[in-house]
Scaffold this motif. Structure first.
Motif, PDB file in Angstrom:
ATOM      1  N   ASN A  14     -57.045-113.941   6.775  1.00  0.00           N
ATOM      2  CA  ASN A  14     -57.161-114.929   5.711  1.00  0.00           C
ATOM      3  C   ASN A  14     -57.575-114.279   4.400  1.00  0.00           C
ATOM      4  O   ASN A  14     -57.988-113.112   4.367  1.00  0.00           O
ATOM      5  CB  ASN A  14     -58.119-116.051   6.103  1.00  0.00           C
ATOM      6  N   SER A  15     -57.482-115.057   3.340  1.00  0.00           N
ATOM      7  CA  SER A  15     -57.780-114.549   2.007  1.00  0.00           C
ATOM      8  C   SER A  15     -59.281-114.482   1.772  1.00  0.00           C
ATOM      9  O   SER A  15     -60.018-115.394   2.129  1.00  0.00           O
ATOM     10  CB  SER A  15     -57.133-115.432   0.945  1.00  0.00           C
ATOM     11  N   ALA A  16     -59.723-113.399   1.124  1.00  0.00           N
ATOM     12  CA  ALA A  16     -61.139-113.230   0.801  1.00  0.00           C
ATOM     13  C   ALA A  16     -61.498-113.878  -0.523  1.00  0.00           C
ATOM     14  O   ALA A  16     -62.681-113.896  -0.892  1.00  0.00           O
ATOM     15  CB  ALA A  16     -61.485-111.751   0.757  1.00  0.00           C
ATOM     16  N   MET A  17     -60.513-114.427  -1.239  1.00  0.00           N
ATOM     17  CA  MET A  17     -60.797-115.024  -2.554  1.00  0.00           C
ATOM     18  C   MET A  17     -59.640-115.902  -2.994  1.00  0.00           C
ATOM     19  O   MET A  17     -58.576-115.921  -2.364  1.00  0.00           O
ATOM     20  CB  MET A  17     -61.056-113.952  -3.599  1.00  0.00           C
ATOM     21  N   ASP A  18     -59.853-116.643  -4.071  1.00  0.00           N
ATOM     22  CA  ASP A  18     -58.781-117.422  -4.678  1.00  0.00           C
ATOM     23  C   ASP A  18     -57.842-116.472  -5.409  1.00  0.00           C
ATOM     24  O   ASP A  18     -58.285-115.568  -6.137  1.00  0.00           O
ATOM     25  CB  ASP A  18     -59.340-118.432  -5.675  1.00  0.00           C
ATOM     26  N   GLY A  19     -56.532-116.673  -5.230  1.00  0.00           N
ATOM     27  CA  GLY A  19     -55.570-115.798  -5.888  1.00  0.00           C
ATOM     28  C   GLY A  19     -54.158-116.080  -5.431  1.00  0.00           C
ATOM     29  O   GLY A  19     -53.779-117.245  -5.216  1.00  0.00           O
ATOM     30  N   ALA A  45     -56.944-124.162   2.007  1.00  0.00           N
ATOM     31  CA  ALA A  45     -57.728-123.903   3.213  1.00  0.00           C
ATOM     32  C   ALA A  45     -57.459-124.998   4.234  1.00  0.00           C
ATOM     33  O   ALA A  45     -57.444-126.192   3.898  1.00  0.00           O
ATOM     34  CB  ALA A  45     -59.205-123.834   2.878  1.00  0.00           C
ATOM     35  N   GLY A  46     -57.200-124.605   5.459  1.00  0.00           N
ATOM     36  CA  GLY A  46     -56.880-125.564   6.510  1.00  0.00           C
ATOM     37  C   GLY A  46     -55.400-125.799   6.683  1.00  0.00           C
ATOM     38  O   GLY A  46     -54.989-126.518   7.587  1.00  0.00           O
ATOM     39  N   GLN A  47     -54.574-125.203   5.815  1.00  0.00           N
ATOM     40  CA  GLN A  47     -53.124-125.341   5.909  1.00  0.00           C
ATOM     41  C   GLN A  47     -52.502-124.000   6.271  1.00  0.00           C
ATOM     42  O   GLN A  47     -53.169-122.958   6.260  1.00  0.00           O
ATOM     43  CB  GLN A  47     -52.538-125.839   4.590  1.00  0.00           C
ATOM     44  N   THR A  48     -51.224-124.014   6.595  1.00  0.00           N
ATOM     45  CA  THR A  48     -50.465-122.780   6.821  1.00  0.00           C
ATOM     46  C   THR A  48     -49.219-122.818   5.950  1.00  0.00           C
ATOM     47  O   THR A  48     -48.794-123.883   5.469  1.00  0.00           O
ATOM     48  CB  THR A  48     -50.055-122.636   8.296  1.00  0.00           C
ATOM     49  N   ALA A  49     -48.605-121.631   5.738  1.00  0.00           N
ATOM     50  CA  ALA A  49     -47.440-121.553   4.849  1.00  0.00           C
ATOM     51  C   ALA A  49     -46.214-122.201   5.473  1.00  0.00           C
ATOM     52  O   ALA A  49     -45.388-122.797   4.773  1.00  0.00           O
ATOM     53  CB  ALA A  49     -47.151-120.095   4.506  1.00  0.00           C
ATOM     54  N   GLY A  50     -46.079-122.066   6.762  1.00  0.00           N
ATOM     55  CA  GLY A  50     -44.906-122.648   7.414  1.00  0.00           C
ATOM     56  C   GLY A  50     -43.683-121.758   7.367  1.00  0.00           C
ATOM     57  O   GLY A  50     -42.707-122.003   8.070  1.00  0.00           O
ATOM     58  N   THR A  84     -59.651-119.054  -0.992  1.00  0.00           N
ATOM     59  CA  THR A  84     -60.582-118.382  -0.079  1.00  0.00           C
ATOM     60  C   THR A  84     -60.575-119.064   1.288  1.00  0.00           C
ATOM     61  O   THR A  84     -60.794-120.273   1.384  1.00  0.00           O
ATOM     62  CB  THR A  84     -62.005-118.396  -0.649  1.00  0.00           C
ATOM     63  N   GLY A  85     -60.299-118.283   2.322  1.00  0.00           N
ATOM     64  CA  GLY A  85     -60.261-118.809   3.684  1.00  0.00           C
ATOM     65  C   GLY A  85     -58.898-119.284   4.121  1.00  0.00           C
ATOM     66  O   GLY A  85     -58.704-119.579   5.304  1.00  0.00           O
ATOM     67  N   SER A  86     -57.928-119.353   3.200  1.00  0.00           N
ATOM     68  CA  SER A  86     -56.572-119.782   3.582  1.00  0.00           C
ATOM     69  C   SER A  86     -55.905-118.713   4.438  1.00  0.00           C
ATOM     70  O   SER A  86     -56.074-117.514   4.184  1.00  0.00           O
ATOM     71  CB  SER A  86     -55.729-120.031   2.341  1.00  0.00           C
ATOM     72  N   PRO A  87     -55.122-119.113   5.449  1.00  0.00           N
ATOM     73  CA  PRO A  87     -54.429-118.125   6.285  1.00  0.00           C
ATOM     74  C   PRO A  87     -53.459-117.293   5.451  1.00  0.00           C
ATOM     75  O   PRO A  87     -52.767-117.814   4.571  1.00  0.00           O
ATOM     76  CB  PRO A  87     -53.678-118.978   7.310  1.00  0.00           C
ATOM     77  N   LEU A  88     -53.399-116.007   5.724  1.00  0.00           N
ATOM     78  CA  LEU A  88     -52.457-115.134   5.040  1.00  0.00           C
ATOM     79  C   LEU A  88     -51.063-115.394   5.608  1.00  0.00           C
ATOM     80  O   LEU A  88     -50.868-115.361   6.826  1.00  0.00           O
ATOM     81  CB  LEU A  88     -52.853-113.671   5.261  1.00  0.00           C
ATOM     82  N   PRO A  89     -50.083-115.657   4.756  1.00  0.00           N
ATOM     83  CA  PRO A  89     -48.739-115.960   5.277  1.00  0.00           C
ATOM     84  C   PRO A  89     -48.067-114.715   5.851  1.00  0.00           C
ATOM     85  O   PRO A  89     -48.378-113.578   5.460  1.00  0.00           O
ATOM     86  CB  PRO A  89     -47.993-116.467   4.040  1.00  0.00           C
ATOM     87  N   VAL A  90     -47.161-114.932   6.781  1.00  0.00           N
ATOM     88  CA  VAL A  90     -46.365-113.839   7.331  1.00  0.00           C
ATOM     89  C   VAL A  90     -45.597-113.178   6.195  1.00  0.00           C
ATOM     90  O   VAL A  90     -45.047-113.851   5.320  1.00  0.00           O
ATOM     91  CB  VAL A  90     -45.395-114.363   8.406  1.00  0.00           C
ATOM     92  N   GLY A  91     -45.589-111.870   6.185  1.00  0.00           N
ATOM     93  CA  GLY A  91     -44.878-111.128   5.132  1.00  0.00           C
ATOM     94  C   GLY A  91     -45.788-110.623   4.044  1.00  0.00           C
ATOM     95  O   GLY A  91     -45.468-109.652   3.367  1.00  0.00           O
ATOM     96  N   ALA A  92     -46.918-111.286   3.820  1.00  0.00           N
ATOM     97  CA  ALA A  92     -47.878-110.849   2.799  1.00  0.00           C
ATOM     98  C   ALA A  92     -48.832-109.825   3.402  1.00  0.00           C
ATOM     99  O   ALA A  92     -49.166-109.890   4.583  1.00  0.00           O
ATOM    100  CB  ALA A  92     -48.653-112.035   2.257  1.00  0.00           C
TER     101      ALA A  92
END
Length: 402
Positions: A48-53, A80-85, A98-106
């Motif tokens: 997941n992301s360590a910050m907003d960005g 936060a709490g969602q996924t990219a899909g 912050t806390g959002s799951p990192l999307p596949v490919g990133a």
């Protein structure tokens, strides 16, 4: 007369096994875990992301700089709490928090401070003005806690850190040792309850209140009993009634060898077994420990300081062990004596001291076992061996009760 360590060993050997009790996690603070607990999941549970960005492919922004911005298509956002899909494609970025799951490919997150937005509302791109390395600003799955790793050991106190960790791994309840019900009784015909009228020769009783505070601090549940006069039959009946209702009975007064020191004999009259009497410490030499069936009995001296010291050194560890605690010693802080002390006697002297925030340790001027003012001015004890003088500037360990 027993040495302190031998007396404590006998007491701890007599403590019954902890009684397990399952409590909800919000009520578990300060209790002692009866079972070791392993992590049922990874923390974090996903990258997941360590910050907003903005989530990016680091190779897409490898050449980015203030004078050479890299334009990326903004393909959506992940709260936060969602996924990219869907996976992130080359040349794209995703708004991330912050806390959002990192999307596949990133494989990196660009801080929002390093991105310029278009100056019109219809833009669907951003300009990255600072490059990022692979996996920069990313928290990895399991980098904090791995599935199966130990979260808490059996016998460990559940504090703030343990509570948050257990909650983060989905635990909602925990098995802990039950808290002992501790009877507190004061004996002496001269004693009166605070708030009542004193006649000549009478004093207000204060030991039970202090001992109740220390009992709660050690996880026990205090149960004060009425004052008991110096009468053999009244003392016997009072002990008998109290021992029927509590796990431990702690009395103050009546434990020495005077004409009106009746507690030890009253306990023996109930067929209680006196394991030992007298400990080689000052203050607190006349200390009684005994057992009646599965109930433990502690007869403390009546002098307030003696009562405090013997409770801290001999009763408190038993209360903790009853709850399943592994470590039953008083916490110790290191300091330096601001004034010298001397123990000319033949027993270890536990002296009251004040440990300041700067690490200086100041002995209380008056060390008499009846001096209650020194209790209010102290926050710990130092152990001075027999015949020993400790000079100003000497390093010491301070056993804390606050």
């Amino acid at each position: 007369m027993l040495a302190l360590e031998a007396a404590l060993q006998r007491i701890l050997e007599a403590v019954p096994r902890p009684r397990p009790e399952t409590v909800q996690l919000p009520e578990a603070g300060g209790r002692f875990a009866l079972e070791s607990i392993d992590a049922p999941m990874d923390l974090p549970p996903f990258d997941n992301s360590a910050m907003d960005g903005y989530a990016v492919r680091s190779e897409d922004v490898a050449a980015a700089g203030a004078g050479q911005p890299v334009k990326l298509a903004l393909s959506g956002r992940i709260a936060a709490g969602q996924t990219a899909g869907r996976a992130l494609e080359p040349g794209q970025c995703l708004r991330i928090f912050t806390g959002s799951p990192l999307p596949v490919g990133a494989d990196a997150v660009v801080m929002q401070e390093d991105v310029r937005l278009p100056d019109h509302s219809g833009g669907n791109y951003v300009e990255v003005v600072e490059r990022v390395r692979p996996w920069e600003n990313v928290r990895f799955r399991g980098e904090d806690v791995r599935t199966g790793s130990r979260l808490i050991e059996a016998g460990e106190r559940i504090g703030m850190g343990q509570l948050t960790l257990l909650s983060a791994t989905g635990k909602s309840s925990v098995s802990v040792g039950s808290q002992p019900l501790v009877g507190l009784m004061a004996t002496g015909s001269e004693l009166r309850e605070p708030g009542t009228r004193l006649e000549p020769g009478q004093i207000y009783e204060s030991n039970r209140l202090g001992l109740a505070h220390l009992t709660r601090a050690a996880g026990g549940v205090p149960r004060p009993f009425s004052l008991v006069r110096d009468d053999p039959e009244e003392t016997r009946r009072a002990l008998e009634k109290a021992l029927e209702e509590v796990d431990y009975l702690v009395t103050s007064g009546g434990a020495s060898v005077g004409e009106f020191d009746l507690v030890k004999e009253a306990f023996a009259a109930l067929d209680g077994t006196v394991t030992f009497w007298k400990v080689a410490i000052k203050p607190g030499k006349p200390f009684v420990f005994g057992r009646l069936a599965n109930k433990l009995f502690f007869g403390l001296p009546g002098n307030p300081v003696s009562s405090l010291v013997t409770f801290l050194l001999l009763v408190r560890p038993a209360l903790l062990r009853f709850q399943g605690a592994r470590d039953v010693a008083l916490s110790a802080s290191q300091g330096v004596l601001g004034a010298g002390v001397e123990n000319p006697g033949d027993r270890r002297h536990f002296m009251r001291v004040k440990l300041n925030a700067d690490g200086m340790v100041w002995p209380c001027a008056r060390q008499g076992s009846h001096m209650m003012s020194s209790l209010a001015g102290a926050n710990g004890l130092i152990d001075v061996p027999p015949g020993m003088r400790l000079a100003t500037g000497c390093p010491v360990s301070v056993f804390r009760w606050d």
